[in-house]
Design an enzyme around this catalytic site. Sequence first.
Site, mmCIF file in Angstrom:
data_model
loop_
_atom_site.group_PDB
_atom_site.id
_atom_site.type_symbol
_atom_site.label_atom_id
_atom_site.label_comp_id
_atom_site.label_asym_id
_atom_site.label_seq_id
_atom_site.Cartn_x
_atom_site.Cartn_y
_atom_site.Cartn_z
ATOM 1 N N ARG A 154 0.857 -1.230 0.000
ATOM 2 C CA ARG A 154 0.016 -0.047 -0.092
ATOM 3 C C ARG A 154 0.894 1.160 0.107
ATOM 4 N NH1 ARG A 154 -2.444 -3.286 4.204
ATOM 5 N NH2 ARG A 154 -4.315 -4.217 3.648
ATOM 6 N N LYS A 178 -2.118 -1.752 8.189
ATOM 7 C CA LYS A 178 -3.299 -1.354 8.975
ATOM 8 C C LYS A 178 -3.352 -1.865 10.215
ATOM 9 C CE LYS A 178 -6.248 -0.522 4.800
ATOM 10 N NZ LYS A 178 -7.609 -0.741 4.277
ATOM 11 N N HIS A 252 -1.991 2.480 -6.171
ATOM 12 C CA HIS A 252 -2.958 1.203 -5.742
ATOM 13 C C HIS A 252 -2.923 0.432 -7.168
ATOM 14 C CE1 HIS A 252 -4.476 -0.271 -1.954
ATOM 15 N NE2 HIS A 252 -5.569 -0.622 -2.898
ATOM 16 N N ARG A 255 -0.313 -2.059 -6.737
ATOM 17 C CA ARG A 255 -0.707 -3.384 -5.943
ATOM 18 C C ARG A 255 -1.614 -4.405 -6.558
ATOM 19 N NH1 ARG A 255 -1.226 -4.552 -0.357
ATOM 20 N NH2 ARG A 255 -3.464 -4.812 0.562
ATOM 21 N N HIS A 278 -4.207 -8.472 3.877
ATOM 22 C CA HIS A 278 -5.669 -8.551 3.946
ATOM 23 C C HIS A 278 -6.171 -9.247 5.294
ATOM 24 C CE1 HIS A 278 -6.383 -8.032 -0.566
ATOM 25 N NE2 HIS A 278 -6.235 -6.694 0.026
ATOM 26 N N TYR A 287 -9.979 -10.918 -6.607
ATOM 27 C CA TYR A 287 -9.207 -11.098 -7.812
ATOM 28 C C TYR A 287 -9.629 -12.587 -8.569
ATOM 29 C CZ TYR A 287 -6.542 -7.355 -5.763
ATOM 30 O OH TYR A 287 -6.101 -6.045 -5.322
#
Length: 310
Positions: A154, A178, A252, A255, A278, A287
């Site tokens: 990210r 995150k 992004h 990514r 994730h 995806y």
Amino acid sequence: MSKAELPQAWQQPLQAFLDHLRYERRYSPHTLDNYQRQLLQLAHGCVSSAVNWFELTEATLKKQLMQHRHNGLSARSLALKVAVWRSFFQFQLQQKQLSTNPAAYLAVPKASRTLPKDLSSATLEQLLSFDSSNDLLAARDKAILELFYASGLRLAELVRLDLSDVNWREQQVLVTGKGRKQRLVPFGSKAKVALQHWLSLRPALLASSTPAVDQQALFLSIEHQRISPRQVRQRVKHWATVQGLQQHLHPHMLRHSFASHMLQGSADLRAVQELLGHANLSTTQVYTHLDFAHLASVYDSAHPRARKKS
């Protein structure tokens, strides 16, 4: 309505929740701003009819949702609001300010899942083919682009990297994602070469004015400090234009390209989930529209720019 304009009975629970997210959950400033904005909008819509947060009922929240839907808010935006409300009231429940969570059973329209935009291998080869041998900023930018594509980072993760986060022997980078969660992500030979070239030139962007906190930053700006997300976005756009890409390019997308190409090469959804950082597999499953090829057991065989040419 700003937070300061709220009655005190509304301000204190909101601030306690934001402090919880900032200091205990370690949410990013961007996420904190988003949470605060969503909750201020809710308060603004209810402050005239309720004394405080704890008077809000499921019926009140449903009325607010109906109003937002009437105003044309998308299903995705409505879902975000409900997620923030649930999180806020769940925190108050844990603090024993409430006996039930009024947002727990709110239903919102399911947002359609749009497929992420990614770049073809040929387009990425075109983007990354510029000469960076004799240009300081080009060397830095090539290392940034290669690392984006090699490791699926990210934007916030990339600018946060320090020199000590790179493990050269294992060809891995320690990424802080995150919620301050850390993960190790490999990078291939192309990224390694670009990073090493950049680091040989990096001292030119160090200066006495460089803040102490930025002395060890992996990527520096011409202002002699850690490069900012805005500057990275500008440089990515710059190279897309210089290299003749006929599309708007943002970090992004690199990514997304990493994720798509890794899945095309390996079909190992859980491995890609770990690489992307994730929290939920469902986020990675966007995806899975790809036509998966034969499972590849190692990173080098799956990632186009990790392969060494003979």
